[in-house]
Design a protein around this motif. Structure first.
Motif, PDB file in Angstrom:
ATOM      1  N   VAL A   1     -20.233 -39.700  33.352  1.00  0.00           N
ATOM      2  CA  VAL A   1     -20.998 -40.945  33.248  1.00  0.00           C
ATOM      3  C   VAL A   1     -22.486 -40.618  33.181  1.00  0.00           C
ATOM      4  CG1 VAL A   1     -21.528 -43.151  34.328  1.00  0.00           C
ATOM      5  CG2 VAL A   1     -19.234 -42.179  34.548  1.00  0.00           C
ATOM      6  N   SER A   2     -23.134 -41.080  32.126  1.00  0.00           N
ATOM      7  CA  SER A   2     -24.574 -40.878  31.974  1.00  0.00           C
ATOM      8  C   SER A   2     -25.193 -42.152  31.428  1.00  0.00           C
ATOM      9  CB  SER A   2     -24.858 -39.723  31.010  1.00  0.00           C
ATOM     10  OG  SER A   2     -24.449 -40.057  29.690  1.00  0.00           O
ATOM     11  N   ALA A   3     -26.490 -42.305  31.637  1.00  0.00           N
ATOM     12  CA  ALA A   3     -27.182 -43.494  31.143  1.00  0.00           C
ATOM     13  C   ALA A   3     -27.102 -43.576  29.622  1.00  0.00           C
ATOM     14  CB  ALA A   3     -28.645 -43.465  31.599  1.00  0.00           C
ATOM     15  N   GLY A   4     -27.269 -42.428  28.961  1.00  0.00           N
ATOM     16  CA  GLY A   4     -27.181 -42.420  27.500  1.00  0.00           C
ATOM     17  C   GLY A   4     -25.800 -42.826  27.006  1.00  0.00           C
ATOM     18  N   GLY A   5     -24.768 -42.341  27.689  1.00  0.00           N
ATOM     19  CA  GLY A   5     -23.406 -42.694  27.298  1.00  0.00           C
ATOM     20  C   GLY A   5     -23.121 -44.169  27.497  1.00  0.00           C
ATOM     21  N   VAL A   6     -23.618 -44.727  28.602  1.00  0.00           N
ATOM     22  CA  VAL A   6     -23.425 -46.150  28.876  1.00  0.00           C
ATOM     23  C   VAL A   6     -24.109 -46.991  27.801  1.00  0.00           C
ATOM     24  CG1 VAL A   6     -24.004 -48.030  30.459  1.00  0.00           C
ATOM     25  CG2 VAL A   6     -23.059 -45.897  31.351  1.00  0.00           C
ATOM     26  N   LEU A   7     -25.338 -46.614  27.421  1.00  0.00           N
ATOM     27  CA  LEU A   7     -26.061 -47.369  26.397  1.00  0.00           C
ATOM     28  C   LEU A   7     -25.388 -47.248  25.037  1.00  0.00           C
ATOM     29  CD1 LEU A   7     -29.759 -46.572  27.381  1.00  0.00           C
ATOM     30  CD2 LEU A   7     -28.520 -48.719  27.713  1.00  0.00           C
ATOM     31  N   GLN A   8     -24.901 -46.047  24.696  1.00  0.00           N
ATOM     32  CA  GLN A   8     -24.213 -45.895  23.420  1.00  0.00           C
ATOM     33  C   GLN A   8     -22.928 -46.728  23.388  1.00  0.00           C
ATOM     34  OE1 GLN A   8     -21.986 -42.248  21.275  1.00  0.00           O
ATOM     35  NE2 GLN A   8     -24.205 -42.006  21.346  1.00  0.00           N
TER      36      GLN A   8
ATOM     37  N   LEU B   1     -30.424 -50.457  22.382  1.00  0.00           N
ATOM     38  CA  LEU B   1     -29.031 -50.266  21.980  1.00  0.00           C
ATOM     39  C   LEU B   1     -28.922 -49.750  20.550  1.00  0.00           C
ATOM     40  CD1 LEU B   1     -27.067 -53.280  23.532  1.00  0.00           C
ATOM     41  CD2 LEU B   1     -27.547 -51.014  24.479  1.00  0.00           C
ATOM     42  N   ALA B   2     -29.806 -50.207  19.652  1.00  0.00           N
ATOM     43  CA  ALA B   2     -29.750 -49.753  18.264  1.00  0.00           C
ATOM     44  C   ALA B   2     -29.978 -48.251  18.172  1.00  0.00           C
ATOM     45  CB  ALA B   2     -30.784 -50.502  17.419  1.00  0.00           C
ATOM     46  N   PHE B   3     -30.962 -47.751  18.916  1.00  0.00           N
ATOM     47  CA  PHE B   3     -31.281 -46.327  18.822  1.00  0.00           C
ATOM     48  C   PHE B   3     -30.455 -45.469  19.781  1.00  0.00           C
ATOM     49  CE2 PHE B   3     -34.861 -48.240  16.678  1.00  0.00           C
ATOM     50  CZ  PHE B   3     -35.021 -47.382  15.588  1.00  0.00           C
ATOM     51  N   ALA B   4     -29.607 -46.098  20.572  1.00  0.00           N
ATOM     52  CA  ALA B   4     -28.657 -45.347  21.387  1.00  0.00           C
ATOM     53  C   ALA B   4     -27.352 -45.083  20.638  1.00  0.00           C
ATOM     54  CB  ALA B   4     -28.353 -46.108  22.684  1.00  0.00           C
ATOM     55  N   LEU B   5     -27.185 -45.702  19.472  1.00  0.00           N
ATOM     56  CA  LEU B   5     -25.987 -45.500  18.664  1.00  0.00           C
ATOM     57  C   LEU B   5     -25.915 -44.061  18.149  1.00  0.00           C
ATOM     58  CD1 LEU B   5     -26.107 -48.852  16.664  1.00  0.00           C
ATOM     59  CD2 LEU B   5     -24.274 -48.168  18.243  1.00  0.00           C
ATOM     60  N   PRO B   6     -24.748 -43.619  17.682  1.00  0.00           N
ATOM     61  CA  PRO B   6     -24.661 -42.275  17.089  1.00  0.00           C
ATOM     62  C   PRO B   6     -25.697 -42.088  15.983  1.00  0.00           C
ATOM     63  CG  PRO B   6     -22.469 -43.181  17.405  1.00  0.00           C
ATOM     64  CD  PRO B   6     -23.435 -44.283  17.735  1.00  0.00           C
ATOM     65  N   LEU B   7     -26.195 -40.854  15.850  1.00  0.00           N
ATOM     66  CA  LEU B   7     -27.296 -40.581  14.927  1.00  0.00           C
ATOM     67  C   LEU B   7     -26.971 -40.994  13.496  1.00  0.00           C
ATOM     68  CD1 LEU B   7     -30.091 -39.369  14.493  1.00  0.00           C
ATOM     69  CD2 LEU B   7     -28.994 -37.125  14.191  1.00  0.00           C
ATOM     70  N   THR B   8     -25.740 -40.770  13.056  1.00  0.00           N
ATOM     71  CA  THR B   8     -25.387 -41.135  11.684  1.00  0.00           C
ATOM     72  C   THR B   8     -25.508 -42.640  11.462  1.00  0.00           C
ATOM     73  OG1 THR B   8     -23.053 -41.193  12.346  1.00  0.00           O
ATOM     74  CG2 THR B   8     -23.861 -39.165  11.309  1.00  0.00           C
ATOM     75  N   SER B   9     -25.157 -43.415  12.471  1.00  0.00           N
ATOM     76  CA  SER B   9     -25.268 -44.864  12.363  1.00  0.00           C
ATOM     77  C   SER B   9     -26.728 -45.295  12.301  1.00  0.00           C
ATOM     78  CB  SER B   9     -24.581 -45.542  13.553  1.00  0.00           C
ATOM     79  OG  SER B   9     -23.214 -45.232  13.598  1.00  0.00           O
ATOM     80  N   VAL B  10     -27.566 -44.658  13.116  1.00  0.00           N
ATOM     81  CA  VAL B  10     -28.992 -44.988  13.113  1.00  0.00           C
ATOM     82  C   VAL B  10     -29.613 -44.646  11.765  1.00  0.00           C
ATOM     83  CG1 VAL B  10     -31.229 -44.467  14.151  1.00  0.00           C
ATOM     84  CG2 VAL B  10     -29.202 -44.688  15.606  1.00  0.00           C
ATOM     85  N   LEU B  11     -29.313 -43.454  11.235  1.00  0.00           N
ATOM     86  CA  LEU B  11     -29.908 -43.034   9.968  1.00  0.00           C
ATOM     87  C   LEU B  11     -29.449 -43.902   8.805  1.00  0.00           C
ATOM     88  CD1 LEU B  11     -29.744 -39.132  10.323  1.00  0.00           C
ATOM     89  CD2 LEU B  11     -31.716 -40.628  10.626  1.00  0.00           C
ATOM     90  N   SER B  12     -28.143 -44.189   8.743  1.00  0.00           N
ATOM     91  CA  SER B  12     -27.644 -45.009   7.636  1.00  0.00           C
ATOM     92  C   SER B  12     -28.155 -46.437   7.747  1.00  0.00           C
ATOM     93  CB  SER B  12     -26.112 -44.992   7.608  1.00  0.00           C
ATOM     94  OG  SER B  12     -25.570 -45.505   8.823  1.00  0.00           O
ATOM     95  N   GLY B  13     -28.204 -46.971   8.961  1.00  0.00           N
ATOM     96  CA  GLY B  13     -28.713 -48.324   9.142  1.00  0.00           C
ATOM     97  C   GLY B  13     -30.177 -48.437   8.777  1.00  0.00           C
TER      98      GLY B  13
END
Length: 409
Positions: free
Chosen positions: A178-185, A377-389
């Motif tokens: 459990v991590s803060a980054g994981g919770v946000l993602q 939340l938008a920038f906590a998403l997986p990197l590929t999702s952030v880049l494509s979005g």
């Protein structure tokens, strides 16, 4: 300019919102979210609930003041300026079109895995035809779908609660996973399933007494969805545990198996297909109404602004959206598009909260919290999702600049 028919009351508006939120997301999103957050799945649900509430209240307040089809596209245009309205509309149409294809493929994957694409296309064609008959018929069908899905989810909760496999200790947050980054993602991945209250706002031109109906329907729909999601998440996590839940492509069906309720598996499978159909039905409604609003303002071809003389629905916009979704469902794998869809919808709600900021000092604390939540939340998403979005949003900005250049006006 022809107006759409105002035929929906509070109950039907709530049902349309529930049809979008209590849909396929609850059957497929818990696994990826558990993969990101582990035992932090429930805190992630709490985070997304707070952000969704801020977004919902911003949407409800704005829809009461601007009761026209288009949702945040209209609010951004009226409160912030044409560019921000356009960007919100672009983010919504592109992101939710991808969600439509994902929902259609979910139907195919559950009903006939070997022919998922063909079934997905058939589902899109059938629901586009239903929507073409008028929003009231769509609302009636959504009412039936929501009732069926809620019944299936209630069965899962009851069976899990009465199972000897249930262990509430699996809900504990102890452990290094459990991590803060994981919770946000995880919250970001769960978000796409909670964005259905936007469908109520985008139907603002078809709701009776919108200044009264929309502010009541939006929090009601969101509140019911949150209770349902929390009950199901607790039940499934307690039966499977975070590791098994993260590895499961069909967590509700696997929870039924773990609870020694094999008879429930085909019921859950049918419920997942019905839920995806309900989500797809409401998504097509919302995307076509935003397309209508953007076409009225010249951001999309003017022919898409046509309203059917008999059914009083944006028939060309619905046919165009149905055609694009059918092509996507036939040709692409949209599993990775869920993260992209979340990025686009979070951008959309970021603009909604910025629009709500302009309503006055009393609205600003909630609007500020909503804006911050959307960005995080938008920038906590997986990197590929952030880049494509981000790339698709940038393409929309370029298109706006080109079409609005002095020589093109």
């Amino acid at each position: 300019m022809k107006q759409l028919r105002r035929s929906l009351g509070v109950f039907d508006a709530v049902v349309v919102g529930l049809g979008s939120m209590v849909g396929a997301g609850i059957f497929v999103a818990l696994g990826p979210a558990a993969g990101a957050a582990g035992a932090g799945l429930l805190p992630a649900l709490g985070v997304v609930a707070v952000v969704a509430y801020c977004n919902a209240m911003a949407s409800a307040r704005l829809a009461a003041l601007h009761p026209a089809s288009g949702g945040t596209y209209v609010y951004g245009r009226e409160r912030l300026g044409p560019f921000w309205g356009y960007l919100a509309g672009w983010a919504f149409v592109v992101g939710k079109t991808a969600s439509c294809a994902a929902m259609a493929l979910t139907v195919g994957a559950y009903l006939w895995p070997g022919q998922a694409h063909a079934v997905a296309v058939a589902a899109v064609v059938a629901l586009t035809a239903v929507n073409y008959g008028g929003v009231q018929k769509s609302a009636l069908l959504t009412r039936v779908i929501v009732a069926a899905v809620l019944a299936v989810l209630a069965l899962v909760v009851v069976v899990s609660a009465g199972s000897g496999s249930q262990d509430l200790g699996r809900l504990a947050l102890g452990g290094s996973d459990v991590s803060a980054g994981g919770v946000l993602q995880a919250a970001g991945l769960l978000f796409f399933a909670f964005a259905g209250y936007a469908r109520i706002a985008t139907l603002g031109e078809e709701v009776r007494d919108p200044a009264r109906t929309i502010p009541r329907a939006v929090p009601l729909a969101l509140g019911i969805a949150l209770v349902v999601y929390a009950a199901v998440a607790v039940s499934v996590l307690a039966v499977l545990g975070p590791e098994a839940l993260a590895a499961s492509p069909a967590p509700l069906a696997d929870a039924a198996r773990a609870a020694d309720a094999g008879w429930l598996v085909p019921v859950v499978t049918a419920g997942a297909a019905v839920a995806a159909l309900g989500s797809l039905l409401s998504l097509i409604l919302g995307v076509s109404r935003t397309t209508l609003a953007m076409a009225r303002d010249g951001h999309l071809p003017s022919g898409l602004a046509a309203v059917h003389p008999r059914f009083r629905i944006p028939h060309r916009a619905e046919l165009a959206v149905g055609a694009v979704v059918a092509v996507m469902a036939a040709t692409v794998d949209v599993r990775g598009a869920i993260g992209f869809s979340s990025f686009g919808v979070l951008a959309y709600y970021g603009i909604a909260n910025a629009s709500a900021w302009t309503l006055g000092r009393s609205h600003r604390p909630l609007a500020a919290l909503g804006m911050a939540g959307c960005v995080v939340l938008a920038f906590a998403l997986p990197l590929t999702s952030v880049l494509s979005g981000a790339a698709v949003l940038a393409a929309g900005v370029v298109a706006y600049a080109v079409t609005r250049a002095p020589g093109r006006r």
